[in-house]
Design a protein around this motif. Structure first.
Motif, PDB file in Angstrom:
ATOM      1  N   LEU A 135     -33.310  -1.121  19.267  1.00  0.00           N
ATOM      2  CA  LEU A 135     -32.632   0.173  19.294  1.00  0.00           C
ATOM      3  C   LEU A 135     -33.268   1.082  20.341  1.00  0.00           C
ATOM      4  N   ILE A 136     -32.409   1.720  21.164  1.00  0.00           N
ATOM      5  CA  ILE A 136     -32.868   2.697  22.163  1.00  0.00           C
ATOM      6  C   ILE A 136     -32.140   4.012  21.927  1.00  0.00           C
ATOM      7  N   HIS A 137     -32.878   5.111  21.921  1.00  0.00           N
ATOM      8  CA  HIS A 137     -32.289   6.448  21.880  1.00  0.00           C
ATOM      9  C   HIS A 137     -32.212   6.968  23.318  1.00  0.00           C
ATOM     10  N   LEU A 138     -31.031   7.421  23.725  1.00  0.00           N
ATOM     11  CA  LEU A 138     -30.803   7.834  25.113  1.00  0.00           C
ATOM     12  C   LEU A 138     -30.125   9.195  25.168  1.00  0.00           C
ATOM     13  N   GLU A 139     -30.423   9.940  26.210  1.00  0.00           N
ATOM     14  CA  GLU A 139     -29.656  11.142  26.514  1.00  0.00           C
ATOM     15  C   GLU A 139     -28.450  10.716  27.357  1.00  0.00           C
ATOM     16  N   GLY A 140     -27.286  11.284  27.069  1.00  0.00           N
ATOM     17  CA  GLY A 140     -26.119  10.917  27.860  1.00  0.00           C
ATOM     18  C   GLY A 140     -24.832  11.376  27.211  1.00  0.00           C
ATOM     19  N   ASP A 141     -23.760  11.220  27.951  1.00  0.00           N
ATOM     20  CA  ASP A 141     -22.441  11.651  27.500  1.00  0.00           C
ATOM     21  C   ASP A 141     -21.825  10.605  26.572  1.00  0.00           C
ATOM     22  N   GLU A 142     -21.080  11.068  25.565  1.00  0.00           N
ATOM     23  CA  GLU A 142     -20.448  10.149  24.624  1.00  0.00           C
ATOM     24  C   GLU A 142     -19.407   9.255  25.293  1.00  0.00           C
ATOM     25  N   ALA A 143     -18.980   9.619  26.490  1.00  0.00           N
ATOM     26  CA  ALA A 143     -18.030   8.778  27.222  1.00  0.00           C
ATOM     27  C   ALA A 143     -18.634   7.417  27.569  1.00  0.00           C
ATOM     28  N   LEU A 144     -19.965   7.314  27.492  1.00  0.00           N
ATOM     29  CA  LEU A 144     -20.642   6.043  27.806  1.00  0.00           C
ATOM     30  C   LEU A 144     -20.607   5.050  26.656  1.00  0.00           C
ATOM     31  N   ILE A 145     -20.186   5.491  25.460  1.00  0.00           N
ATOM     32  CA  ILE A 145     -20.146   4.587  24.313  1.00  0.00           C
ATOM     33  C   ILE A 145     -19.193   3.427  24.612  1.00  0.00           C
ATOM     34  N   GLY A 146     -19.692   2.225  24.391  1.00  0.00           N
ATOM     35  CA  GLY A 146     -18.896   1.026  24.655  1.00  0.00           C
ATOM     36  C   GLY A 146     -19.130   0.425  26.021  1.00  0.00           C
ATOM     37  N   THR A 147     -20.093   0.984  26.779  1.00  0.00           N
ATOM     38  CA  THR A 147     -20.375   0.465  28.126  1.00  0.00           C
ATOM     39  C   THR A 147     -21.784  -0.114  28.194  1.00  0.00           C
ATOM     40  N   TRP A 148     -21.966  -1.019  29.131  1.00  0.00           N
ATOM     41  CA  TRP A 148     -23.300  -1.536  29.446  1.00  0.00           C
ATOM     42  C   TRP A 148     -23.982  -0.587  30.425  1.00  0.00           C
ATOM     43  N   GLN A 149     -25.249  -0.301  30.178  1.00  0.00           N
ATOM     44  CA  GLN A 149     -26.015   0.574  31.047  1.00  0.00           C
ATOM     45  C   GLN A 149     -27.407  -0.014  31.269  1.00  0.00           C
ATOM     46  N   GLN A 150     -28.056   0.439  32.328  1.00  0.00           N
ATOM     47  CA  GLN A 150     -29.459   0.119  32.562  1.00  0.00           C
ATOM     48  C   GLN A 150     -30.290   1.274  32.011  1.00  0.00           C
ATOM     49  N   ALA A 151     -31.200   0.963  31.104  1.00  0.00           N
ATOM     50  CA  ALA A 151     -32.016   2.006  30.468  1.00  0.00           C
ATOM     51  C   ALA A 151     -33.483   1.810  30.832  1.00  0.00           C
ATOM     52  N   HIS A 152     -34.076   2.860  31.369  1.00  0.00           N
ATOM     53  CA  HIS A 152     -35.511   2.845  31.670  1.00  0.00           C
ATOM     54  C   HIS A 152     -36.238   3.394  30.450  1.00  0.00           C
TER      55      HIS A 152
END
Length: 467
Positions: A436-453
């Motif tokens: 599990l990762i907690h991230l700051e970001g827009d809810e529009a990103l839900i359902g997408t793959w992202q690179q998380a540092h």
């Protein structure tokens, strides 16, 4: 051994026709009808509830997130531990108030608890407002059972011991459009001495591979990103089909389906895990680099008493084989503290196994006797206070190990699937390894793959920023 009952497509068509009858019946009554489905226990129950919702949607019900005001309340129950049973009975008891305020409310109890004779008897005698009770083998027949209640007005209890079934074509209403459960088999043949599952869910029975692959293909085409293959012991898949297929083969076939999704599976029994499975996991790019491999106890004597059919040494050899192929595999497990007859020395063997393996996370339980299982009758001399102290000791050490392993993620970047919003308002995401990762970001990103540092960690989660 009871036979497996394959439900004919015509029979499912009949159930769907009954759904339409119920819809017509409900349409004669004023207002939109609402259903509340409350699910307890494992992912298999979640998958079952999605099919129950599929039937209910076909009947014309909308779904409510509370039992208050619902025209139908369905509790899909779990019998794996005493705490789960008591929680269900408490919630069933509370439904007397909603029934009093809404006398036409239909209350249904299904799932593993409902298949136990003592539970069905208690529901019948102590909860007279419960209208319908049925076990998991009769899930496919839910519309027919509900119609009997609606037309005749009498309580319906169908909890007899019937052959386990495989039914295709039941409609499904999934909880979201990102993650999906796919049952590949039902039931269990292992009869661990502490476990009620084979008695309430029946013997192992596999779905045909073409039906599984068609379901996964449909999910991939619909854009699902996280697909979990389910079974009480997925490593036994195919043994009853006489088709020359096994679970490793099925994983390869699912991996070949076009789409950008990750494949997970649970649960694996160590006695059937193999080097071939680990080889397939390593080479299939869509298969998540994680494995849930329950060990239950670090003592070979206790494992034998549990009827687990592997030893401490053979389990550790499996872990070595797995990590030789997937060095960064995320490994999780189950452990029972205080199995009847476990000595303090044997508990310390469990502690030493945890130190040697260093799991990413553990699901830990104090032994809970299940009525009707062999372990219920075993002598159990260790005091509850000692079991509780051992449980706390194990929990504390595992939390330390989890925290240490999470610190190793900090400063690195991982591909993750953004799957929702946490209670604190931040995005939640999962690495392919399931962390599990907690991230700051827009809810529009839900359902997408992202690179998380990854910028920070705790015992249970990672914290990061989207690159």
């Amino acid at each position: 051994m009871k036979e497996t009952l394959t439900i004919a497509p015509a029979e499912i068509d009949r159930q769907l026709s009954i759904c339409d009858q119920i819809r017509q019946l409900l349409d004669r009554r004023p207002g939109q009808k609402k259903a509340f489905v409350d699910t307890y226990g494992c992912q298999q129950n979640e998958a079952d509830s999605e099919r129950l919702r599929g039937y209910l949607a076909r009947m014309g019900y909308e779904f409510s997130d509370t039992e208050e005001g619902a025209d139908l309340v369905l509790l899909n129950t779990c019998a794996i531990r005493e705490h789960a049973e008591q929680r269900v009975f408490g919630n069933v008891g509370a439904l007397s108030h909603t029934k009093r305020r809404h006398p036409e409310q239909v209350i249904c109890v299904c799932g593993c608890m409902a298949r136990q004779d003592h539970v069905a008897k208690r529901l019948k005698q102590s909860f007279p407002y419960v209208d319908l009770v049925f076990g998991p083998q009769l899930l496919w027949q839910f519309p027919e059972l509900l119609l009997r209640k609606l037309e005749k007005g009498k309580r319906v209890f169908e909890t007899e011991d019937v052959p386990g079934s495989v039914a295709e074509g039941i409609p499904v209403v999934r909880q979201n459009n990102i993650k999906a459960w796919v049952s590949i088999m039902y039931g269990c043949n292992n009869f661990c001495t502490y476990c009620i599952v084979p008695y309430v869910r029946g013997r192992e029975r596999s779905r045909r591979p073409e039906d599984i692959l068609a379901e996964v293909r449909e999910l991939a085409q619909a854009g699902y990103k996280d697909i979990t293959l389910l079974g009480q012991n997925v490593n036994s898949y195919g043994k009853d089909l006489d088709l020359g297929v096994d679970f490793a083969w099925l994983l390869e076939q699912v991996n070949d389906i076009p789409g950008d999704f990750v494949i997970r599976f649970m649960t694996s029994h160590p006695k059937d895990a193999s080097e071939r499975l680990f080889d397939v996991m390593a080479k299939c790019e869509k298969v998540a680099p994680c494995l849930h491999l329950p060990f239950q106890s670090g003592s070979s004597r206790v494992l034998k008493a549990m009827n687990r059919r592997y030893t401490r040494e053979s389990y550790l050899e499996l872990v070595r084989q797995l990590r030789a192929r997937i060095p960064d595999v995320v490994l999780t497990s189950d452990v029972i503290v205080g199995f009847p007859g476990e000595t303090q020395e044997e508990f310390e063997e469990t502690m030493s196994l945890i130190e040697e393996v260093r799991y990413d996370a553990l699901f830990t339980f104090v032994f809970s006797p299940r009525k009707g299982t062999p372990a219920e009758k075993l002598e159990d001399p260790m005091p509850k206070e000692q079991k509780s102290a051992n449980f706390q000791k194990l929990l504390q050490r595992q939390n330390e190990i989890s925290g240490e392993k999470h610190k190793e993620y900090v400063g690195k970047t991982y591909r993750c699937l953004v799957d929702g919003v946490g209670a604190d308002g931040r995005l939640s995401a999962r690495t392919t390894g399931g962390r599990l990762i907690h991230l700051e970001g827009d809810e529009a990103l839900i359902g997408t793959w992202q690179q998380a540092h990854i910028t920070g960690s705790s015992t249970w989660a990672l914290f990061g920023e989207i690159v």
